[in-house]
Write a protein that holds these residues in place. Structure first.
Motif, short mmCIF file in Angstrom:
data_model
loop_
_atom_site.label_atom_id
_atom_site.label_comp_id
_atom_site.label_asym_id
_atom_site.label_seq_id
_atom_site.Cartn_x
_atom_site.Cartn_y
_atom_site.Cartn_z
N PRO A 134 64.61 -15.72 44.23
CA PRO A 134 63.35 -16.06 44.90
C PRO A 134 62.71 -17.31 44.30
CG PRO A 134 63.45 -13.72 44.46
CD PRO A 134 64.66 -14.32 43.80
N LEU B 141 64.47 -20.20 45.85
CA LEU B 141 64.03 -20.38 47.25
C LEU B 141 62.68 -21.09 47.27
CD1 LEU B 141 64.85 -16.98 48.98
CD2 LEU B 141 66.06 -19.14 49.16
N ALA B 142 61.80 -20.65 46.37
CA ALA B 142 60.48 -21.27 46.31
C ALA B 142 60.60 -22.73 45.92
CB ALA B 142 59.60 -20.51 45.32
N GLY C 193 61.60 -24.47 48.84
CA GLY C 193 60.44 -24.52 49.73
C GLY C 193 59.49 -25.64 49.34
N SER D 68 57.54 -28.47 51.61
CA SER D 68 56.09 -28.65 51.64
C SER D 68 55.43 -27.78 50.60
CB SER D 68 55.53 -28.28 53.02
OG SER D 68 54.15 -28.03 52.91
N THR E 193 52.09 -27.26 50.31
CA THR E 193 50.98 -26.45 50.83
C THR E 193 51.51 -25.20 51.51
OG1 THR E 193 51.00 -27.88 52.75
CG2 THR E 193 49.28 -28.28 51.14
N ARG E 194 52.66 -25.34 52.17
CA ARG E 194 53.26 -24.16 52.80
C ARG E 194 53.57 -23.12 51.75
NH1 ARG E 194 57.52 -27.51 56.43
NH2 ARG E 194 55.98 -29.12 56.71
N LEU E 195 54.09 -23.60 50.64
CA LEU E 195 54.48 -22.67 49.59
C LEU E 195 53.25 -21.99 49.01
CD1 LEU E 195 57.08 -21.72 48.20
CD2 LEU E 195 56.38 -23.14 46.29
N ALA E 196 52.19 -22.77 48.81
CA ALA E 196 50.96 -22.20 48.25
C ALA E 196 50.44 -21.09 49.16
CB ALA E 196 49.91 -23.28 48.09
N MET E 197 50.57 -21.29 50.48
CA MET E 197 50.02 -20.30 51.39
C MET E 197 50.88 -19.03 51.46
SD MET E 197 47.12 -20.78 52.15
CE MET E 197 47.04 -19.21 53.04
N THR E 198 52.01 -19.02 50.82
CA THR E 198 52.73 -17.75 50.70
C THR E 198 52.46 -17.14 49.33
OG1 THR E 198 54.72 -18.96 50.09
CG2 THR E 198 54.54 -18.30 52.37
N GLY E 199 51.51 -17.69 48.61
CA GLY E 199 51.06 -17.06 47.38
C GLY E 199 51.70 -17.58 46.10
N TYR E 200 52.39 -18.71 46.19
CA TYR E 200 53.01 -19.26 44.99
C TYR E 200 52.12 -20.33 44.38
CZ TYR E 200 57.55 -17.19 46.07
OH TYR E 200 58.58 -16.32 46.30
N SER E 201 52.07 -20.35 43.06
CA SER E 201 51.38 -21.43 42.39
C SER E 201 52.32 -22.63 42.36
CB SER E 201 51.00 -21.04 40.97
OG SER E 201 50.79 -22.20 40.20
#
Lengths: 232, 323
Positions: free
Chosen positions: B186, B189-190, B193, B197, B199-207
């Protein structure tokens, strides 16, 4: 108690203030639509709620589940339970459908199997890369990815954008299925989608404020309002 | 109608495993069939291949191209060299301080570069590499400046070149395996990701910043291993390890072999190291040959060697499947 409460939020880009005191409340389990013409600041508001900058926030308060999230960074807001289906889908183009979903996974009822059951098309396309999907499939994936975070609230920014009517029908049907289980703030230009799915509607006007709120049926019955603020 | 049905296409996964086994067999057989010069050159290619893999972890998957990784590579090599030549430290201490120095510098560089992107990230990392190179040349008490650090000796069990070759092969194989695990996790994958982008990653809860930093340090970990191997292989550490050229060359290896692939950077390393070391003996104008190879790659295989071969293979499979 309101799930999401937006109080007097002001913000914009540089010198231009787009949001001039927006107030919105979304109750638990409710589907609320935010309508307005292009350029009224709908996406800016979604970005502000999701913690994305710009727009710069000049004032106001955003609370989610009673906690102040106004100045939290995006990932904290996501962790708190706000899922985003961004405008233009914005899935991870270089990851496969399955990877797009698993990367977002957070513990809860929604997992890979549930999302694949909900959108069988995504299961068929599991190994395709995000960038190779059709617009409709990307939209399904964007919604599926938000669901994978097991959110308490989903912000959907123009899910109807650029979709063929038939595909839009499928997406609408899915959103209607989510109703009741999920609190949704649906930002739309497509009046039809909002009228059919929302419990309540807000209209964001040129003043940068909410100019109308009420039930979908009331909006539908008011041709003047629709013409002035929605251009239909 | 054909009387004999064509065998069904073999799955790409099986082909990959087959090629991997073949490559390992070839790697194992090399010292038996090739002379000492080829073995020494191949050792260098393995070490640079690992270094290129470390940059590729960040650049190929995370979309963050570091121009200063030679700084990390060099610091790890200097860590080993310093303990070996200036203190009484044994191999345990050399390895420990080589890795500790490499990781510490990765962390510092990572923190410095975390909030930058694209061209700014390039500039910051370029400067980082330059700082290490500058210090290597001027910090005489620690680095020996232009004279470098002598007194680094290989451990007894890898004294011979062919022994060191096998050590490098084993280390590369293990590291490549680890990188593959990381990329598929994971976290990996992040990381991929992030390249799409943040910002896309941040919006799935990743720092985003946290992930970048972890990716950077992880990449620095592998670069440090390569640097440590380099120090022992060379038995001498000089400022040239931390040169910009070392970073640039590794990036060329990645591009030549295939960005964002596991085998590409290693293949690229073999091509470049062999062209440099073997062709340069035969042809005076070997840089011209290198240039021609690059032009051909850019014209016909923009995704590098691995990308080009994959494309040809897919075309072949399609042609066979079509009636």
């Amino acid at each position: 108690m309101a799930k999401l409460s937006i109080e007097d939020v002001r913000g914009g880009y540089g010198a231009s203030e787009i949001l001039r005191g927006v107030d919105i409340e979304v109750a638990d389990g409710e589907v609320v639509a935010l309508l307005g013409r292009n350029g009224m600041g709908k996406t800016s508001l979604v970005r502000a709620i999701a913690g994305m900058r710009p727009p710069a926030l000049l004032g106001g308060k955003i609370t989610f589940d009673g906690a102040d999230i106004t100045t939290l960074p995006s990932h904290r807001i996501a962790q708190a339970g706000v899922g985003l289906v961004p405008q233009g889908r914005h899935i991870f183009g270089s990851l496969t459908v399955r990877e797009n979903l698993t990367v977002a996974a957070r513990p809860g009822d929604w997992g890979l199997d549930q999302v694949f059951d909900f959108f069988p098309r995504l299961a068929e396309r599991a190994t395709a890369r995000g960038k190779d999907l059709s617009g409709g499939e990307q939209q399904m994936l964007a919604i599926g990815r938000a669901l994978m975070t097991n959110p308490a609230l989903v912000l959907m920014d123009e899910p109807s954008e650029g979709l063929a009517p038939q595909v839009l029908g499928q997406i609408r049907e899915r959103i209607e299925l989510l109703k009741g289980d999920l609190t949704i703030l649906l930002v739309e230009q497509n009046l039809g989608l909002a009228l059919r799915t929302a419990d309540r509607i807000y209209v964001l006007g040129e003043t940068g404020r909410i100019v109308w709120q009420g039930r979908p049926a009331e909006l539908d019955a008011d041709p003047d309002l629709k013409r002035t603020h929605l251009g239909v | 109608m054909t009387a004999i049905a064509l065998p069904r296409a073999v799955s790409p996964g099986r082909i990959k495993i087959g090629l991997l086994v073949l490559a390992l067999l070839a790697g194992w057989a090399l010292p038996y069939v090739a002379g000492p010069f080829a073995v020494a050159t191949a050792t260098l290619a393995l070490i640079y291949g690992l270094f290129a893999l470390s940059i590729n972890l960040l650049a190929g998957y995370g979309g963050l191209l570091s121009l200063g990784h030679a700084g990390i590579f060099g610091v790890a090599a200097y860590g080993v060299g310093y303990i070996a030549s200036r203190t009484e430290g044994g191999y345990g201490a050399q390895l420990f301080w080589g890795m500790a120095a490499g990781l510490a510098v990765s962390l510092i560089f990572g923190v410095m570069a975390m909030r930058t992107r694209r061209v700014y990230f390039l500039m910051v990392t370029l400067a980082q590499g330059m700082i290490v190179y500058g210090l290597a040349q001027s910090l005489e008490p620690v680095t020996g400046a232009e004279n470098g650090l002598t007194g680094v000796y290989r451990p007894a069990f890898v004294l011979e070149d062919w022994q060191f070759y096998y050590l490098s092969l084993a280390v590369l194989a293990i590291c490549a395996g680890l990188i593959q695990v990381v990329v598929r996790s994971p976290f990996g994958l992040a990381l991929r990701g992030l390249a799409d982008s943040d910002t896309r990653l941040a919006m799935t809860g990743y720092s985003v910043v946290g992930h970048r930093l972890l990716g950077f340090v992880l990449s620095g970990f592998f670069a440090s291993i390569a640097g440590i191997l380099y120090a022992y292989n060379n038995e001498y550490v000089s400022p040239s390890v931390a040169e910009f050229n070392t970073s640039a060359q590794a990036i060329l290896m990645i591009i030549l072999g295939g960005v964002g692939t596991l085998s590409g950077p290693v293949i690229g390393a073999f091509v470049i190291v062999f062209v440099q070391n073997v062709l340069s003996l035969q042809i005076e104008r070997w840089p011209t040959v290198m240039g021609l190879i690059f032009i051909l790659m850019v014209l016909f295989a923009r995704n590098g060697f691995v990308g080009g071969v994959t494309r040809l293979w897919n075309r072949y499979v399609r042609r066979r499947e079509e009636p």
